[in-house]
Design a protein around this motif. Sequence first.
Motif, PDB file in Angstrom:
ATOM      1  N   ASN A 132      94.129  85.302  24.512  1.00 45.77           N
ATOM      2  CA  ASN A 132      93.184  85.787  23.780  1.00 45.77           C
ATOM      3  C   ASN A 132      93.763  86.708  22.484  1.00 45.77           C
ATOM      4  N   VAL A 133      93.082  86.577  21.462  1.00 47.33           N
ATOM      5  CA  VAL A 133      93.527  87.171  20.238  1.00 47.33           C
ATOM      6  C   VAL A 133      92.347  88.089  19.658  1.00 47.33           C
ATOM      7  N   SER A 134      92.796  89.414  19.497  1.00 47.86           N
ATOM      8  CA  SER A 134      91.775  90.495  19.170  1.00 47.86           C
ATOM      9  C   SER A 134      92.336  91.285  18.093  1.00 47.86           C
ATOM     10  N   PRO A 135      91.462  92.042  17.135  1.00 47.31           N
ATOM     11  CA  PRO A 135      92.236  92.686  16.025  1.00 47.31           C
ATOM     12  C   PRO A 135      92.578  94.165  16.680  1.00 47.31           C
ATOM     13  N   LEU A 136      93.416  94.575  16.015  1.00 48.92           N
ATOM     14  CA  LEU A 136      94.036  96.024  16.311  1.00 48.92           C
ATOM     15  C   LEU A 136      93.121  96.879  15.703  1.00 48.92           C
ATOM     16  N   VAL A 137      92.852  96.344  14.404  1.00 48.54           N
ATOM     17  CA  VAL A 137      91.913  97.453  13.486  1.00 48.54           C
ATOM     18  C   VAL A 137      90.373  96.724  13.710  1.00 48.54           C
ATOM     19  N   ALA A 138      89.450  97.710  14.236  1.00 49.33           N
ATOM     20  CA  ALA A 138      88.144  97.370  14.484  1.00 49.33           C
ATOM     21  C   ALA A 138      87.505  96.436  13.478  1.00 49.33           C
ATOM     22  N   ASN A 139      86.859  95.359  13.756  1.00 45.92           N
ATOM     23  CA  ASN A 139      86.196  94.557  13.055  1.00 45.92           C
ATOM     24  C   ASN A 139      86.863  93.591  11.932  1.00 45.92           C
ATOM     25  N   ALA A 140      88.413  93.831  12.117  1.00 45.95           N
ATOM     26  CA  ALA A 140      89.047  93.067  10.999  1.00 45.95           C
ATOM     27  C   ALA A 140      88.714  91.455  11.252  1.00 45.95           C
ATOM     28  N   PHE A 141      88.820  91.055  12.375  1.00 47.18           N
ATOM     29  CA  PHE A 141      88.309  89.457  12.634  1.00 47.18           C
ATOM     30  C   PHE A 141      87.503  89.548  13.785  1.00 47.18           C
ATOM     31  N   THR A 142      87.021  88.254  14.270  1.00 46.39           N
ATOM     32  CA  THR A 142      86.208  88.200  15.432  1.00 46.39           C
ATOM     33  C   THR A 142      87.268  87.633  16.561  1.00 46.39           C
ATOM     34  N   PRO A 143      87.337  88.251  17.725  1.00 49.59           N
ATOM     35  CA  PRO A 143      88.244  87.926  18.704  1.00 49.59           C
ATOM     36  C   PRO A 143      87.881  86.642  19.234  1.00 49.59           C
ATOM     37  N   TYR A 144      88.903  85.604  19.633  1.00 48.43           N
ATOM     38  CA  TYR A 144      88.737  84.289  20.255  1.00 48.43           C
ATOM     39  C   TYR A 144      89.927  84.191  21.332  1.00 48.43           C
ATOM     40  N   GLU A 145      89.479  83.164  21.916  1.00 49.36           N
ATOM     41  CA  GLU A 145      90.165  82.788  23.102  1.00 49.36           C
ATOM     42  C   GLU A 145      90.659  81.070  23.069  1.00 49.36           C
ATOM     43  N   GLN A 146      91.884  80.819  23.459  1.00 51.81           N
ATOM     44  CA  GLN A 146      92.129  79.496  23.433  1.00 51.81           C
ATOM     45  C   GLN A 146      93.011  79.221  24.601  1.00 51.81           C
ATOM     46  N   ILE A 147      92.987  77.866  24.869  1.00 55.82           N
ATOM     47  CA  ILE A 147      93.715  77.148  26.009  1.00 55.82           C
ATOM     48  C   ILE A 147      94.635  76.322  25.579  1.00 55.82           C
ATOM     49  N   LEU A 148      96.238  76.407  25.817  1.00 53.04           N
ATOM     50  CA  LEU A 148      96.901  75.550  25.587  1.00 53.04           C
ATOM     51  C   LEU A 148      97.814  74.938  26.581  1.00 53.04           C
ATOM     52  N   ASN A 149      98.280  73.964  26.339  1.00 55.13           N
ATOM     53  CA  ASN A 149      98.885  73.109  27.432  1.00 55.13           C
ATOM     54  C   ASN A 149     100.365  72.803  27.296  1.00 55.13           C
ATOM     55  N   ILE A 150     101.204  72.758  28.126  1.00 47.81           N
ATOM     56  CA  ILE A 150     102.667  72.364  28.125  1.00 47.81           C
ATOM     57  C   ILE A 150     102.967  71.655  29.154  1.00 47.81           C
ATOM     58  N   ASP A 151     103.094  70.142  29.093  1.00 44.79           N
ATOM     59  CA  ASP A 151     103.272  69.273  30.107  1.00 44.79           C
ATOM     60  C   ASP A 151     104.768  68.959  30.091  1.00 44.79           C
ATOM     61  N   VAL A 152     105.289  69.524  31.443  1.00 49.76           N
ATOM     62  CA  VAL A 152     106.684  69.429  31.645  1.00 49.76           C
ATOM     63  C   VAL A 152     107.066  68.426  32.742  1.00 49.76           C
ATOM     64  N   PRO A 153     107.713  67.199  32.187  1.00 45.65           N
ATOM     65  CA  PRO A 153     107.976  66.128  33.320  1.00 45.65           C
ATOM     66  C   PRO A 153     108.970  66.287  33.996  1.00 45.65           C
ATOM     67  N   GLU A 154     109.111  65.712  35.336  1.00 45.23           N
ATOM     68  CA  GLU A 154     110.203  65.725  36.188  1.00 45.23           C
ATOM     69  C   GLU A 154     111.652  65.303  35.500  1.00 45.23           C
ATOM     70  N   ASN A 155     112.651  66.070  36.103  1.00 39.11           N
ATOM     71  CA  ASN A 155     113.942  65.703  35.625  1.00 39.11           C
ATOM     72  C   ASN A 155     114.525  64.301  36.223  1.00 39.11           C
TER      73      ASN A 155
END
Length: 388
Positions: A132-155
């Motif tokens: 989740n990314v939001s601005p430290l300065v009010a109204n600098a940009f619109t907050p948004y959320e993103q889901i990322l994936n890391i697929d770890v194979p078996e050793n």
Amino acid sequence: MKKSHLFRVIVTVGIVLSIVYSLVGSAQTPVSRVQLSTNPPIEKILPFEAEAAKPQSPVTITLQAVDASGNPLKNSLINLDILTPRSNFWLTTDFPIVEGTKLLQMSANAPDGKLEIQQILPIRGKYQLKVNVSPLVANAFTPYEQILNIDVPENSIKYKYFAVVAAILLSMGLLGGWVIGGQEELRQGEIAPQSVRLLLSALTVVAIFTLLFINISAEVAEAHSGHSSNQEAIIAPSTQQAQGLEIRLDGDKNATVGKLANFAVQVKDTQTGQPIKDVALQVQAIALEHDLTIFTYKGITNQAGQLTWQEQFFDGSLHKIEVAVNPLPGSNQQVTPLKAAQKVEVTGIAPPMYTRIISLFYFTALVGIGMAIGLFIQHRQNPKLRAN
């Protein structure tokens, strides 16, 4: 009526096309996003391996918040949650308690829109990173959320171990089936033929040695755990002061595998009592038994001179949380390097009973398959058995 009907059809088609066009256009419009990069690359990441021959290092995970044009979103607040792969009833991992839990939760200021951590990923599977990314300065940009994936194979080494164990179990079953299938007639007073008795005796000896091996391994692990407590003397105090600067590390001193532990760092001026913001911090979580760094973060304190985070320890042993304060590069603020630390006793949890039952089922099935093959071979080779 026909003209009216045709008019309605034309209007309906026009509305549908306009809606589809707007949806396609909005989907192609550039939006703010989070760029993920790792070191090593995602395809080369391997899960944690207990008692590994080579030293293991945590994976470097870099999250860069950018705007629609690809420029870094400066002065951002980034909230990160790392979720472990979901549990699979039939194929558990080395740490079943960790499956389907939260590995890390933190919130950090990112002046250049970048958050970088180092984290050991304990099990195979697909990890979810909720950002989740939001601005430290009010109204600098619109907050948004993103889901990322890391697929770890078996050793891959795990597959080799499994192949060896499977070959041994199949061979034992094959031998047993071949012996039982070709058993001779019972003599007076015998419960079973001599060959069958010898086979059962051999299996009993193998079971005894297996139990001894498990017990000895448990004793060795307990001895290592006790030895790790000798590391307490090297742990720095949780509060340090020097030249008007104070750093204080607070958090849970007892944790449990599978659950998050809470930690917080406070940096302030000892003369005024005011928090000191934008101070460079380096946080490390270290498993003392093997001197293994499982988590690292380099960043800055927030407006309240704090940094808070929650993390999970997947190994039930003594850990150390260490925080170092250093001057921020290029800053005129005078900061004395300080270091605070505290120990964390982590309680391990035994795997659920069903995981051991499933493993026993697989081993028994392999022996059974081998025995069935042995019986089939003996039946094909023995004319008397075929006649019966």
